[in-house]
Design a protein around this motif. Structure first.
Motif, mmCIF file in Angstrom:
data_model
loop_
_atom_site.group_PDB
_atom_site.id
_atom_site.type_symbol
_atom_site.label_atom_id
_atom_site.label_comp_id
_atom_site.label_asym_id
_atom_site.label_seq_id
_atom_site.Cartn_x
_atom_site.Cartn_y
_atom_site.Cartn_z
ATOM 1 N N HIS A 163 12.526 -33.240 8.131
ATOM 2 C CA HIS A 163 13.514 -33.749 7.182
ATOM 3 C C HIS A 163 14.636 -34.402 7.839
ATOM 4 O O HIS A 163 15.129 -34.345 9.078
ATOM 5 C CB HIS A 163 13.879 -32.412 6.529
ATOM 6 N N PHE A 164 15.455 -35.114 6.970
ATOM 7 C CA PHE A 164 16.809 -35.739 7.610
ATOM 8 C C PHE A 164 17.739 -34.844 7.987
ATOM 9 O O PHE A 164 17.621 -33.686 7.284
ATOM 10 C CB PHE A 164 17.113 -36.522 6.244
ATOM 11 N N GLY A 185 5.892 -44.030 13.080
ATOM 12 C CA GLY A 185 4.630 -44.050 12.558
ATOM 13 C C GLY A 185 4.651 -43.487 11.138
ATOM 14 O O GLY A 185 5.577 -43.647 10.090
ATOM 15 N N PHE A 186 3.955 -42.511 10.665
ATOM 16 C CA PHE A 186 3.726 -41.941 9.380
ATOM 17 C C PHE A 186 3.767 -40.534 9.323
ATOM 18 O O PHE A 186 3.605 -39.780 8.176
ATOM 19 C CB PHE A 186 2.326 -42.332 8.750
ATOM 20 N N SER A 187 4.125 -39.726 10.605
ATOM 21 C CA SER A 187 4.178 -38.289 10.466
ATOM 22 C C SER A 187 5.387 -37.697 9.711
ATOM 23 O O SER A 187 6.500 -38.552 9.682
ATOM 24 C CB SER A 187 4.359 -37.758 11.857
ATOM 25 N N HIS A 188 5.062 -36.746 8.803
ATOM 26 C CA HIS A 188 6.032 -36.354 7.715
ATOM 27 C C HIS A 188 6.696 -37.202 6.614
ATOM 28 O O HIS A 188 7.590 -37.091 5.969
ATOM 29 C CB HIS A 188 7.366 -35.781 8.695
ATOM 30 N N ILE A 189 5.872 -38.337 6.454
ATOM 31 C CA ILE A 189 6.156 -39.347 5.525
ATOM 32 C C ILE A 189 6.138 -38.660 4.151
ATOM 33 O O ILE A 189 7.019 -39.004 3.059
ATOM 34 C CB ILE A 189 5.135 -40.459 5.359
ATOM 35 N N GLU A 190 5.409 -37.450 4.005
ATOM 36 C CA GLU A 190 5.622 -36.728 2.771
ATOM 37 C C GLU A 190 6.809 -36.300 2.519
ATOM 38 O O GLU A 190 7.402 -36.367 1.228
ATOM 39 C CB GLU A 190 4.463 -35.421 2.892
ATOM 40 N N ASN A 191 7.529 -35.877 3.496
ATOM 41 C CA ASN A 191 9.141 -35.602 3.115
ATOM 42 C C ASN A 191 10.079 -36.753 3.312
ATOM 43 O O ASN A 191 11.189 -36.499 2.692
ATOM 44 C CB ASN A 191 9.408 -34.417 4.377
ATOM 45 N N LEU A 192 9.756 -37.660 4.123
ATOM 46 C CA LEU A 192 10.859 -38.816 4.349
ATOM 47 C C LEU A 192 10.549 -40.082 3.469
ATOM 48 O O LEU A 192 11.463 -41.010 3.335
ATOM 49 C CB LEU A 192 10.907 -39.205 5.774
ATOM 50 N N GLY A 193 9.608 -40.143 2.745
ATOM 51 C CA GLY A 193 9.233 -41.067 1.595
ATOM 52 C C GLY A 193 8.672 -42.478 2.027
ATOM 53 O O GLY A 193 7.592 -42.954 1.733
#
Length: 453
Positions: A163-164, A185-193
């Motif tokens: 997260h931020f 990349g795309f890791s944790h994009i669910e949390n970071l948008g």
């Protein structure tokens, strides 16, 4: 750890303590199983545990004091508002006792292997401390800093996040003298948008850096290549081919598990050898070389450090079992690391009649982009030398969709709903002479399939 007094610790964590404070403390721990006489125990709270429940036990086992958020009967407590904040503050205080180069490493994927490569290079000229295992969070990182000793000459510290704000807190604790970002990349994009959000979170690594600490970036990453750090901070870029970057590769050749190349920099042209599979390790070597240059290391020592690098654990660990080549990479998964794994599988030699088989599972925390990203990986498989695909998970079917789109034989693709079904199918299919690559997010537990074989 170099000893600190209880008085010093109490002042740093802004705590209250009613016992003699001139006693020296020789270690800091958060697990009663690791308690030694003369330590300070910090009672952390998590989702499934509360260290306060073990505070009295810690005292019985020899802890000189326990840092808690409330008084505990039969425990010598230093009471603070937040034990997690106390851990970070105390580690920062301890780290700043030492004027050593400290390299902070973050990125969506590849940060662990890059950290290992940098440590291998620095070890040729410095006694180097590095993050072990996955100790890259707000507990593991400060505990790593407490391992700095009087004779430590450099440290390479990995920083992870979901997260931020997390990288910011880690950076403010570790105070890097050089910051490295491997990619966005795309890791944790669910949390970071968005990827832009991921970039913003990764750039937090600069929050704890001094104004003159350089930022080492991957010039092949489209977002990092255009980044402009605030305050005019100096950047050092590396690339697989761009001559405009400060460090770049040329004359790349691969032969099985050996990669040779030339590294071009202000120091001239340096021939190097990487003794492991995976072209992604070229980028790791370039990053390590860039860091070594910043520290004034000789090109000869840096080349030695790159040649000495070996991956281990569940991250592209290659083993021979019963005549089968196992490429075990079950620690985590994201599109870029999946593509790196496909590259490794393609480079591995197989016996006559042997096949290259991908055993893969879901990439987690991809959010709404999961179908698209899984399909993207499938497309990469579709144009590779892979012969068969076995996969399981909710989104794994998109691996097959992407592969078939690129011309992969649909009859060589198999999707399973459970890990148990996958295991039985793989056991029935794999034979001596095959090379089998295992890759998926940690939560998919593909190592259990490996063990079954």
């Amino acid at each position: 750890m170099v000893n600190m007094t209880l008085k010093e610790i109490v002042e740093v964590v802004d705590g209250s303590f009613g016992f003699p404070s001139d006693i020296e403390v020789s270690s800091v721990c958060t697990d009663t199983r690791a308690i030694k006489a003369g330590c300070v125990f910090i009672a952390l709270k998590g989702e499934n545990f509360d260290g306060h429940d073990f505070a009295a036990q810690a005292t019985e086992l020899g802890a000189e004091a326990v840092i808690t958020e409330r008084p505990i009967e039969n425990a010598k407590c230093i009471v603070v508002d937040s034990t997690r904040r106390a851990l970070l503050n105390l580690a920062c205080h301890y780290r700043n006792k030492f004027e050593i180069p400290l390299i902070g490493v973050t990125g969506s994927v590849g940060k662990t292997s890059t950290k290992e490569m940098i440590a291998s290079v620095l070890s040729q000229g410095y006694k180097t401390l590095k993050t072990e295992g996955n100790h890259n969070n707000e507990i593991g990182l400060p505990l790593t800093l407490f391992e700095i000793e009087k004779d430590t000459q450099a440290a390479v510290i990995e920083m992870g996040m979901n997260h931020f704000g997390e990288i910011s807190r880690l950076s403010l604790c570790a105070c890097p003298t050089i910051a490295v970002i491997t990619n966005i990349g795309f890791s944790h994009i669910e949390n970071l948008g968005t990827q832009e959000g991921i970039l913003k979170a990764k750039m937090e690594i600069l929050d704890g850096c001094s104004y003159d600490a350089p930022l080492v970036i991957n010039g092949d990453d489209k977002l990092l290549a255009n980044v402009t750090p605030r305050g005019g901070r100096r950047t050092v870029s590396y690339s697989m081919s761009k001559k405009s970057c400060d460090v770049y590769a040329s004359n790349i050749k691969t032969d099985g598990g050996v990669i040779t190349l030339d590294i071009n920099s202000k120091a001239g042209v340096t021939p190097v050898t990487i003794n492991c599979y995976g072209e992604h390790n070229i980028k790791n070597a370039l990053a390590a070389f860039a860091v070594g240059l910043e520290l004034g290391m000789s090109t000869e020592d840096m080349a030695k450090g790159i040649a000495a690098f070996k991956p281990d654990g569940m991250r592209q660990n290659i083993q021979q079992r019963n005549g089968i080549t196992m490429i075990i990479d079950c620690y985590n998964a994201a599109p870029d690391s999946m593509k790196a794994g496909i590259s490794v599988l393609s480079q591995v030699n197989v016996a006559e009649g042997g096949r290259r088989i991908a055993v893969i599972a879901d990439m987690l925390e991809m959010g709404k982009m999961a179908p698209k990203l899984h399909k993207m990986v499938g497309e990469a498989l579709g144009v590779s030398t892979t012969d068969m695909i076995f996969c399981y998970g909710e989104n794994a079917k998109y691996f097959i969709e992407g592969a078939v789109k690129k011309g992969f034989d649909k009859d060589k693709c198999f999707h399973f709903e459970t890990r148990e079904e996958l295991t039985e199918a793989v056991k029935a299919e794999v034979k001596p002479g095959d090379a089998v690559w295992f890759k998926g997010s940690r939560g998919m537990k593909l190592e259990e399939v490996v063990d079954a074989l």
